[in-house]
Design a protein around this motif. Structure first.
Motif, PDB file in Angstrom:
ATOM      1  N   ASP A  67      23.704  -6.478 -23.290  1.00  0.00           N
ATOM      2  CA  ASP A  67      23.993  -5.379 -22.382  1.00  0.00           C
ATOM      3  C   ASP A  67      25.162  -4.493 -22.814  1.00  0.00           C
ATOM      4  O   ASP A  67      25.890  -3.949 -21.989  1.00  0.00           O
ATOM      5  N   ASP A  70      22.220   0.501 -25.054  1.00  0.00           N
ATOM      6  CA  ASP A  70      21.617   1.352 -24.035  1.00  0.00           C
ATOM      7  C   ASP A  70      20.116   1.114 -23.887  1.00  0.00           C
ATOM      8  O   ASP A  70      19.396   0.929 -24.877  1.00  0.00           O
ATOM      9  N   THR A  76      22.581  -0.422 -17.781  1.00  0.00           N
ATOM     10  CA  THR A  76      23.375  -0.787 -18.956  1.00  0.00           C
ATOM     11  C   THR A  76      24.830  -0.788 -18.515  1.00  0.00           C
ATOM     12  O   THR A  76      25.420   0.278 -18.315  1.00  0.00           O
ATOM     13  N   LYS A 108      18.089  -7.385 -19.907  1.00  0.00           N
ATOM     14  CA  LYS A 108      19.394  -7.239 -20.547  1.00  0.00           C
ATOM     15  C   LYS A 108      20.132  -8.562 -20.440  1.00  0.00           C
ATOM     16  O   LYS A 108      20.194  -9.173 -19.361  1.00  0.00           O
TER      17      LYS A 108
END
Length: 418
Positions: A67, A70, A76, A108
């Motif tokens: 994370d 992007d 993000t 993520k």
């Protein structure tokens, strides 16, 4: 405890033979994440309805993305409350590449704040009371917990190799800039290197090959003509006894497998370069993260704030001296690889420390990040208590395929020696 890890090679083989369809492959990962991530906390965000391409070399391969990279379709946050809910307009270059190659971005993965030392919530799948390492905490833990077959991380000091070692997985830091870093929340741009995770050397090499289209899949090696050096530096004396024993066992296994083994003493230029790493990193962090500090200091972690402030205070002349030390170190490193093909060192000072606030020490990794040389964690040994201990293999800049080929052979040799 860590679960059964997913083999990328086995999944791809099942897809190629028609035994698994891409959507079935992705569903395996989604189900594993639903069952395990509430305990491991490897993901900061899981996609609700991830796109599942049916074409491409990575079709059906569910991956996690650190994370600090992007993603246009997911938050993000760079591991920071400052960026809670932030949605970039485009993907990082490495994420876009993964999508073009057919990968499914499952979610993520947790990073420490701005990929520094202020830890996130992720635990070590082998023992939840121990750190998974950092800063690619979630990427390594998600592999070790059997949730995904491959993940993307990044390293500025030891943020791929160290968590890979602590979690008992393969972590590969390529030669500098082999993988694109555009779209990353940079900490130190001259050091930040995108890296990859998978269950084994064969799997991480396959991931690199399928992701990039480069010939990174391992080739057979001839041990009798492959020179493997045990790298002796001053830091080695500070490694835990069990890690020192692991390195000795690695040397014995390499010799038994027929490799040409030799002792390699650290050049003085490399020792000075290692010390220069902190100056280079912190000065660049002051430049990269100074704007965040100016606006959001009270919302940033204490370790991060202290380092960014220290970096801002470093005079340019001191930074330039550090750059010169790094250049001399790179020259010495090139000469080293005239005498040896692969170097072996500990991947970390020992096993994962107890507690979640300290992510470990990068003392065995940061020189090679600064040198830009490719490195990989070979997951091979364990402590008496069952925590993983990894051995780091290093090769000449640009010799990534050779590194992965020899590392895969060494991984097999280590396994045979137990």
């Amino acid at each position: 405890m860590a679960g059964q890890m997913m083999s990328l090679a086995a999944l791809v083989a099942a897809r190629e033979s028609g035994r698994q369809e891409p959507d079935q492959m992705v569903e395996l990962a989604r189900d594993a994440a639903r069952r395990h991530d509430s305990e491991i906390k490897a993901f900061s965000h899981l996609a609700e309805n991830p796109a599942i391409p049916r074409e491409g070399p990575l079709a059906g391969v569910a991956i996690g993305v650190k994370d600090i990279l992007d993603t246009f379709d997911m938050p993000t946050t760079y591991g920071s409350d400052i960026y809670a809910g932030y949605r970039p307009k485009t993907d990082a270059a490495i994420v876009a590449l993964a999508r073009r190659r057919g990968a499914t971005i499952l979610g993520k993965t947790v990073t420490t704040e701005f990929a520094y030392f202020d830890a996130g919530p992720t635990v070590n799948p082998h023992d939840h009371a121990h750190t998974p390492g950092g800063s690619s905490s979630g990427s390594a833990a998600a592999i070790a917990a059997g949730m995904i077959p491959a993940a993307i991380g990044a390293q500025t000091g030891g943020s791929v190799i160290r968590p890979a070692s602590f979690c008992g997985v393969a972590g590969y830091k390529p030669s500098y800039r082999l993988l694109p870093s555009t779209g990353m929340k940079h900490f130190a741009p001259s050091l930040d290197t995108v890296g990859l995770f998978a269950a084994s050397i064969a799997d991480v090499a396959l991931f690199a090959h399928l992701l990039t289209g480069r010939p990174l899949n391992p080739e057979p090696v001839e041990p009798a003509t492959t020179r493997v050096g045990i790298y002796f530096c001053a830091e080695l004396e500070s490694a835990d006894p069990e890690m020192q024993q692991a390195l000795e066992r690695a040397a014995e296994a390499a010799t038994a497998a027929g490799f040409l083994l030799m002792a390699v003493s650290e050049p003085e230029e490399n020792a000075r370069a290692r010390q220069a790493h902190t100056t280079l990193q912190n000065y660049e962090a002051g430049m990269s993260c100074g704007p965040d500090l100016a606006l959001y200091e009270e919302r940033m972690g204490k370790k991060l704030v202290a380092t960014v402030k220290e970096g801002i205070a470093i005079p340019p002349s001191v930074y330039d001296d550090a750059r010169r030390a790094a250049k001399r170190g790179r020259g010495a490193t090139r000469k080293l690889f005239d005498e040896v093909d692969i170097l072996l060192t500990p991947s970390a000072p020992g096993a994962a420390p107890e507690g979640l606030s300290f992510t470990g020490d990068p003392r065995f990794n940061k020189l090679w990040t600064l040198m830009g040389t490719p490195t990989v964690n070979i997951p091979c040994f364990k402590t008496k208590s069952g925590l993983p201990l990894g051995i780091q293999a290093v090769a000449r800049f640009g010799k990534d395929r050779e590194l992965l080929s020899v590392a895969m052979a060494l991984e097999q040799a280590f396994a045979e020696r137990g």
